[in-house]
Design a protein around this motif. Structure first.
Motif, PDB file in Angstrom:
ATOM      1  N   ILE A  19       6.611   7.849   5.732  1.00  0.00           N
ATOM      2  CA  ILE A  19       5.806   6.873   5.916  1.00  0.00           C
ATOM      3  C   ILE A  19       5.479   6.020   7.310  1.00  0.00           C
ATOM      4  CG2 ILE A  19       7.581   4.394   4.882  1.00  0.00           C
ATOM      5  CD1 ILE A  19       7.144   6.881   2.707  1.00  0.00           C
ATOM      6  N   PRO A  20       4.420   5.517   7.597  1.00  0.00           N
ATOM      7  CA  PRO A  20       4.635   4.733   8.488  1.00  0.00           C
ATOM      8  C   PRO A  20       5.291   3.210   8.490  1.00  0.00           C
ATOM      9  CG  PRO A  20       2.096   5.294   6.468  1.00  0.00           C
ATOM     10  CD  PRO A  20       3.245   5.907   6.086  1.00  0.00           C
ATOM     11  N   LEU A  21       4.956   3.369   9.863  1.00  0.00           N
ATOM     12  CA  LEU A  21       5.853   2.145   9.841  1.00  0.00           C
ATOM     13  C   LEU A  21       4.304   0.476  10.188  1.00  0.00           C
ATOM     14  CD1 LEU A  21       8.414   2.757  13.048  1.00  0.00           C
ATOM     15  CD2 LEU A  21       8.617   2.529  10.538  1.00  0.00           C
ATOM     16  N   CYS A  22       3.706   1.374  10.582  1.00  0.00           N
ATOM     17  CA  CYS A  22       2.219   0.423  10.931  1.00  0.00           C
ATOM     18  C   CYS A  22       1.022   1.061  10.260  1.00  0.00           C
ATOM     19  CB  CYS A  22       1.702  -0.186  12.163  1.00  0.00           C
ATOM     20  SG  CYS A  22       0.477  -0.734  12.435  1.00  0.00           S
ATOM     21  N   LEU A  23       0.403   1.163   8.743  1.00  0.00           N
ATOM     22  CA  LEU A  23      -0.270   1.615   8.166  1.00  0.00           C
ATOM     23  C   LEU A  23      -1.886   1.702   8.389  1.00  0.00           C
ATOM     24  CD1 LEU A  23      -0.898   3.409   5.699  1.00  0.00           C
ATOM     25  CD2 LEU A  23      -1.588   1.182   4.015  1.00  0.00           C
ATOM     26  N   LYS A  24      -1.975   0.689   9.462  1.00  0.00           N
ATOM     27  CA  LYS A  24      -3.378   0.579  10.185  1.00  0.00           C
ATOM     28  C   LYS A  24      -3.107   1.449  11.168  1.00  0.00           C
ATOM     29  CE  LYS A  24      -5.915  -2.820  12.346  1.00  0.00           C
ATOM     30  NZ  LYS A  24      -6.565  -4.297  12.806  1.00  0.00           N
ATOM     31  N   THR A  25      -2.529   1.492  12.178  1.00  0.00           N
ATOM     32  CA  THR A  25      -2.549   2.338  13.586  1.00  0.00           C
ATOM     33  C   THR A  25      -2.013   3.715  13.227  1.00  0.00           C
ATOM     34  OG1 THR A  25      -1.176   1.164  14.307  1.00  0.00           O
ATOM     35  CG2 THR A  25      -1.433   3.187  15.139  1.00  0.00           C
ATOM     36  N   PHE A  26      -1.786   4.240  11.700  1.00  0.00           N
ATOM     37  CA  PHE A  26      -1.354   5.666  11.007  1.00  0.00           C
ATOM     38  C   PHE A  26      -3.232   5.718  10.631  1.00  0.00           C
ATOM     39  CE2 PHE A  26      -0.999   8.552   7.174  1.00  0.00           C
ATOM     40  CZ  PHE A  26       0.429   9.409   7.381  1.00  0.00           C
ATOM     41  N   LEU A  27      -3.626   5.289   9.718  1.00  0.00           N
ATOM     42  CA  LEU A  27      -4.407   5.488   9.226  1.00  0.00           C
ATOM     43  C   LEU A  27      -5.646   5.386  10.473  1.00  0.00           C
ATOM     44  CD1 LEU A  27      -4.735   2.729   6.020  1.00  0.00           C
ATOM     45  CD2 LEU A  27      -5.015   5.845   6.060  1.00  0.00           C
ATOM     46  N   ALA A  28      -5.946   4.886  11.805  1.00  0.00           N
ATOM     47  CA  ALA A  28      -6.260   4.770  13.047  1.00  0.00           C
ATOM     48  C   ALA A  28      -6.632   6.468  13.309  1.00  0.00           C
ATOM     49  CB  ALA A  28      -6.453   3.598  13.383  1.00  0.00           C
ATOM     50  N   TYR A  80       0.710  -1.390  -0.437  1.00  0.00           N
ATOM     51  CA  TYR A  80       0.242   0.027  -0.197  1.00  0.00           C
ATOM     52  C   TYR A  80       0.714   1.435   0.016  1.00  0.00           C
ATOM     53  CZ  TYR A  80      -4.028  -2.681   1.346  1.00  0.00           C
ATOM     54  OH  TYR A  80      -4.762  -3.863   1.634  1.00  0.00           O
ATOM     55  N   ILE A  81       1.716   1.148   0.703  1.00  0.00           N
ATOM     56  CA  ILE A  81       3.172   2.509   1.197  1.00  0.00           C
ATOM     57  C   ILE A  81       3.584   2.553  -0.458  1.00  0.00           C
ATOM     58  CG2 ILE A  81       5.046   3.343   1.871  1.00  0.00           C
ATOM     59  CD1 ILE A  81       3.300   2.038   4.683  1.00  0.00           C
ATOM     60  N   MET A  82       3.703   1.880  -0.828  1.00  0.00           N
ATOM     61  CA  MET A  82       4.443   1.292  -2.456  1.00  0.00           C
ATOM     62  C   MET A  82       3.614   2.099  -3.426  1.00  0.00           C
ATOM     63  SD  MET A  82       7.122   1.378  -4.109  1.00  0.00           S
ATOM     64  CE  MET A  82       8.490   0.238  -3.429  1.00  0.00           C
ATOM     65  N   LYS A  83       2.076   1.836  -3.346  1.00  0.00           N
ATOM     66  CA  LYS A  83       0.920   2.396  -4.274  1.00  0.00           C
ATOM     67  C   LYS A  83       1.443   4.181  -4.241  1.00  0.00           C
ATOM     68  CE  LYS A  83      -1.796  -0.705  -5.927  1.00  0.00           C
ATOM     69  NZ  LYS A  83      -3.202  -0.989  -6.119  1.00  0.00           N
ATOM     70  N   PHE A  84       1.096   3.851  -2.448  1.00  0.00           N
ATOM     71  CA  PHE A  84       1.160   5.991  -2.208  1.00  0.00           C
ATOM     72  C   PHE A  84       2.381   6.508  -2.819  1.00  0.00           C
ATOM     73  CE2 PHE A  84      -1.985   4.926   1.432  1.00  0.00           C
ATOM     74  CZ  PHE A  84      -2.959   5.577   0.608  1.00  0.00           C
ATOM     75  N   GLN A  85       3.483   5.921  -2.780  1.00  0.00           N
ATOM     76  CA  GLN A  85       4.343   7.064  -3.154  1.00  0.00           C
ATOM     77  C   GLN A  85       4.408   7.077  -4.250  1.00  0.00           C
ATOM     78  OE1 GLN A  85       7.364   4.324  -1.184  1.00  0.00           O
ATOM     79  NE2 GLN A  85       8.174   5.114   0.618  1.00  0.00           N
TER      80      GLN A  85
END
Length: 184
Positions: A62-71, A6-11
């Motif tokens: 660049i979040p370490l944990c996307l779920k926590t970042f989105l939360a 997901y992060i790669m897609k964001f980037q």
């Protein structure tokens, strides 16, 4: 897909990531927003705003944990919406939970206090990592997700009085830890 995908897609600025994270994390973020806002339409809008905020934040973050970042984004957006909705009423769903933490944490609105708040956030994260899984979960469910004591007690198969005692002891430990770190 993994968080890294997901992060790669964001980037790469691949707009399909917005639909992907909506599918993957929509119910999770929606539950956070609905809990805070108690309004399905506002919660849905809050989730859409979360995807946009994530799009605008990644990169450079660049979040370490996307779920926590989105939360965290969802929670902050929901709180902003709640504050705006209740501005004239001077009431808030979080009034009780914030009052419980008032002895440990207080806030100001200036640049210096923003820097201090970020340092304190990292300090609190360090404190939380030292707690047992159960105590950390109870603390976060009360103060991050604003869950009711009854719901927390049911989730952890504890009596309400035991949950209240755990929260009280954890707040005292937090205050001691923050004092040792020079915040008081």
């Amino acid at each position: 897909m993994t968080d890294a995908d997901y992060i790669m897609k964001f980037q790469n600025r691949d707009e399909s990531v917005l639909a992907d994270i909506g599918t993957q994390y929509g119910s999770y973020c929606g539950a956070i927003a609905r809990k805070l806002l108690d309004n399905p339409e506002d919660a849905e809008e809050c989730c859409n705003d979360t995807w946009l905020r994530a799009w605008n934040s990644i990169p450079p973050q660049i979040p370490l944990c996307l779920k926590t970042f989105l939360a965290k984004i969802t929670r902050n957006l929901a709180l902003d919406r709640l504050r705006a909705r209740n501005a004239e009423k001077r009431s808030c769903v979080f009034a009780d939970t914030i009052e419980e933490l008032a002895d440990c944490v207080s806030g100001n609105d200036n640049v210096e206090s923003e820097i201090d708040a970020r340092a304190m956030e990292e300090c609190i994260n360090t404190f939380l990592r030292k707690l047992s899984r159960r105590d950390r979960g109870i603390f976060l469910r009360r103060y991050f997700y604003a869950e009711e004591i009854d719901d927390i007690a049911d989730r952890y198969h504890e009596k309400n009085s035991n949950v209240l005692m755990i929260l009280s002891r954890t707040r005292k430990k937090l205050r001691t830890f923050l004092t040792e770190q020079g915040y008081y």
